[in-house]
Design a protein around this motif. Structure first.
Motif, mmCIF file in Angstrom:
data_model
loop_
_atom_site.group_PDB
_atom_site.id
_atom_site.type_symbol
_atom_site.label_atom_id
_atom_site.label_comp_id
_atom_site.label_asym_id
_atom_site.label_seq_id
_atom_site.Cartn_x
_atom_site.Cartn_y
_atom_site.Cartn_z
ATOM 1 N N GLY A 154 -4.921 -0.544 0.952
ATOM 2 C CA GLY A 154 -3.643 -1.058 0.843
ATOM 3 C C GLY A 154 -3.382 -2.359 0.097
ATOM 4 O O GLY A 154 -2.355 -2.444 -0.645
ATOM 5 N N LEU A 155 -4.264 -3.350 0.451
ATOM 6 C CA LEU A 155 -4.278 -4.606 0.100
ATOM 7 C C LEU A 155 -4.473 -4.606 -1.437
ATOM 8 O O LEU A 155 -3.552 -5.220 -2.237
ATOM 9 C CB LEU A 155 -5.315 -5.408 0.733
ATOM 10 N N GLU A 156 -5.493 -3.833 -2.010
ATOM 11 C CA GLU A 156 -5.549 -3.985 -3.495
ATOM 12 C C GLU A 156 -4.462 -3.077 -4.188
ATOM 13 O O GLU A 156 -4.690 -3.378 -5.358
ATOM 14 C CB GLU A 156 -6.980 -2.950 -3.498
ATOM 15 N N SER A 157 -3.751 -2.304 -3.596
ATOM 16 C CA SER A 157 -2.683 -1.697 -4.277
ATOM 17 C C SER A 157 -1.380 -2.514 -4.525
ATOM 18 O O SER A 157 -0.405 -2.117 -5.207
ATOM 19 C CB SER A 157 -2.226 -0.455 -3.608
ATOM 20 N N ILE A 158 -1.486 -3.678 -3.892
ATOM 21 C CA ILE A 158 -0.318 -4.585 -4.475
ATOM 22 C C ILE A 158 -0.378 -5.371 -5.711
ATOM 23 O O ILE A 158 -1.453 -5.732 -6.044
ATOM 24 C CB ILE A 158 -0.317 -5.891 -3.253
ATOM 25 N N VAL A 181 1.930 -9.987 0.877
ATOM 26 C CA VAL A 181 0.802 -8.851 0.515
ATOM 27 C C VAL A 181 0.815 -8.234 1.773
ATOM 28 O O VAL A 181 1.158 -6.769 1.956
ATOM 29 C CB VAL A 181 -0.527 -9.445 0.501
ATOM 30 N N GLN A 184 3.963 -5.743 2.676
ATOM 31 C CA GLN A 184 3.745 -4.590 1.610
ATOM 32 C C GLN A 184 2.834 -3.792 1.852
ATOM 33 O O GLN A 184 2.859 -2.347 1.922
ATOM 34 C CB GLN A 184 3.991 -5.122 0.123
ATOM 35 N N ALA A 185 1.398 -4.232 2.025
ATOM 36 C CA ALA A 185 0.234 -3.297 2.218
ATOM 37 C C ALA A 185 0.476 -2.458 3.451
ATOM 38 O O ALA A 185 0.152 -1.173 3.371
ATOM 39 C CB ALA A 185 -0.886 -4.303 2.115
ATOM 40 N N ARG A 188 2.510 0.503 2.996
ATOM 41 C CA ARG A 188 2.033 1.652 2.012
ATOM 42 C C ARG A 188 0.767 2.466 3.103
ATOM 43 O O ARG A 188 0.820 3.720 2.604
ATOM 44 C CB ARG A 188 1.237 1.057 0.952
#
Lengths: 264, 243
Positions: A154-158, A181, A184-185, A188
């Motif tokens: 999730g964090l890397e998808s921002i 971050v 939003q994460a 998701r």
């Protein structure tokens, strides 16, 4: 996306009739085996231990939910550590835990923790029930490893653009995480998180192998005493659904609330 | 606004995004033009304190843009930045997008932040959209909210990186109009754009960046009217062909 349009009315009705018949015959097969008087009397006699088991499952689940979040938080920090050794160690740890069946983790963990006299003495002295504590700890570690990977994804998808914008308005690195971050994460990964928490509740049933007096343990005890199989395990299924369905419903509700925002 | 860049270089691996760029000028509105991939964005990011030079020096208003992250953050807080797109935080309403930095970065009280954000939104004709999420706004409206956010705290310099490149002509016009208004009101601006007519109208200094260097720079009348460099002439001939 689920198709929202309905088919032709005849097919819909036929499908409804067929499925109802299927479900009814399933229930008939199950319930025809019951001897209602004997069953209900037995269930009534064992109601306290079954209820106790259900509460224990609720306690273990709630405790592990909190514990797994704490562990996932630690592991996430470890994955982002400035020290390469710590990062490597964290990755390895997560992979090993995720690669192991919960059953073997539980058994190994149990014999390591509770067969150690010092540890069990410490636990006793602070008034913690050893098995329950070990169960919550093991389930927390197991679920924590899965949560870590979900949250990392999730964090890397921002997108980078969001990080740039956040820095551009003047946020420091902690504010970037906190206000931009994380919110939003979290939106998701919500469905995946809910799925993991539902798994956690169900996985807690495995703790019966180390003698935690949870719901499955008590249902089996009831079965062993009465030989009433369906009567023991049907309430068991219902009892777990009472815990898991609200989690799913809550997650769906949150998802609907966030839908408009994630469309961007 | 005084800008002084001395042999400014920024490399990404093997790529020289900026290659010993040197530029010294005083202007209120500086417009950067040039081919895509020529280094405009990189130069703007350095000017905005979002990135650091690999070597060379950059000073704006005699403040050296170098040193630690704290110093750069201080610089970013004093200015405003708008990217091509995806400026807004999608989980927050238009209003909250503006008030959050005002509260958390500029230390305003919530009531004062809302007041300032409303003034900023009203100025750009966005009062009806305050409570909407970015996904509910058109691309042009999103950029205007982004612009409203960038100026809400009264930035010293407004930095705009191709603010209309992701917009259709109609939305482009509505955003350019606002930028022109800001420029007319005395806002100091550094912006990059492919809109040559706009560049000419709004700039008091234009710099053409290509291959990480300044190809030519000067007042718009000179650069557009009688470009000295053959490469500038070729670039302008190409981009002005259909206008």
């Amino acid at each position: 996306m689920s198709p929202s349009k309905s088919g032709n009315p005849f097919a819909e009705t036929a499908a409804a009739v067929l499925l109802t018949a299927l479900v009814c015959s399933g229930f008939w097969i199950i319930f025809s085996q019951l001897e209602w008087t004997r069953s209900s009397a037995a269930l009534w006699r064992y109601r306290d231990s079954l209820m106790q088991g259900w509460w224990a499952t609720l306690l273990v689940s709630a405790g592990s939910l909190v514990g797994s979040c704490l562990i996932a938080g630690l592991l996430l920090l470890g994955q982002r550590s400035g020290l390469r050794t710590v990062r490597r160690f964290t990755h390895l740890f997560v992979e090993i835990i995720r690669g192991m069946p919960l059953l073997s983790l539980t058994l190994i963990g149990y014999y390591v923790i509770l067969n150690n006299r010092q540890i069990s003495q410490v636990l006793e002295s602070v008034g913690l029930e050893g098995k329950m504590f070990a169960g919550i700890l093991l389930l927390s570690v197991f679920t924590g490893a899965y949560l870590t990977e979900i949250l990392r994804g999730g964090l890397e998808s921002i997108p980078q653009a969001q990080l740039d914008s956040a820095r551009a308005v003047g946020f420091d690195s902690r504010q970037v995480l906190r206000y931009v971050v994380f919110p939003q994460a979290l939106r998701r990964v919500l469905p995946a998180l809910a799925g993991q928490f539902v798994s956690l509740v169900k996985d807690s049933s495995l703790l019966m192998v180390i003698g935690v007096n949870e719901f499955t343990y008590q249902a089996r005890a009831f079965y062993a005493a009465t030989y009433l199989g369906v009567e023991a395990f049907l309430p068991l299924a219902v009892g777990y659904l009472l815990l898991t369905l609200p989690i799913s419903a809550f997650s769906h509700w949150l998802e609907r609330r966030f839908k408009a925002e994630t469309a961007a | 606004m005084k800008l002084h860049a001395e042999s400014l270089t920024r490399t990404y691996g093997e790529v020289h995004a900026l290659d010993h760029l040197t530029l010294s000028l005083e202007a209120r509105v500086l417009v950067l033009i040039g081919p895509s991939g020529g280094g405009k964005s990189t130069f703007l990011r350095l000017c905005g304190g979002l990135d650091r030079a690999t070597s060379g020096q950059l000073a704006i208003n005699d403040i050296l843009l170098a040193g630690d992250e704290r110093h750069l953050q201080q610089w970013r807080r004093g200015n405003g930045f708008l990217f091509q797109q995806f400026n807004l935080f999608p989980h927050l309403t238009a209003l909250r997008n503006i008030t959050l930095p005002l509260e958390k970065v500029h230390g305003m009280r919530p009531a004062a932040a809302i007041e300032a954000a409303r003034i900023s939104l009203d100025r750009f004709g966005l009062e009806a959209h305050a409570e909407k999420l970015p996904a509910q706004l058109s691309g042009g409206q999103q950029q205007r909210v982004g612009l409203a956010r960038a100026i809400a705290h009264g930035p010293g310099i407004l930095l705009l990186d191709e603010p209309t490149s992701a917009l259709d002509p109609e939305m482009t016009a509505e955003v350019l109009e606002l930028i022109q208004e800001l420029a007319a009101a005395g806002q100091h601006i550094i912006l990059s754009t492919h809109e040559m007519g706009f560049a000419r109208a709004v700039a008091d200094h234009v710099a053409l960046i290509s291959a990480g260097k300044i190809l030519e720079s000067g007042p718009p009348a000179e650069l557009f009217g009688s470009p000295r460099e053959p490469m500038t002439q070729r670039f302008l001939a190409k981009v002005m062909r259909f206008s």
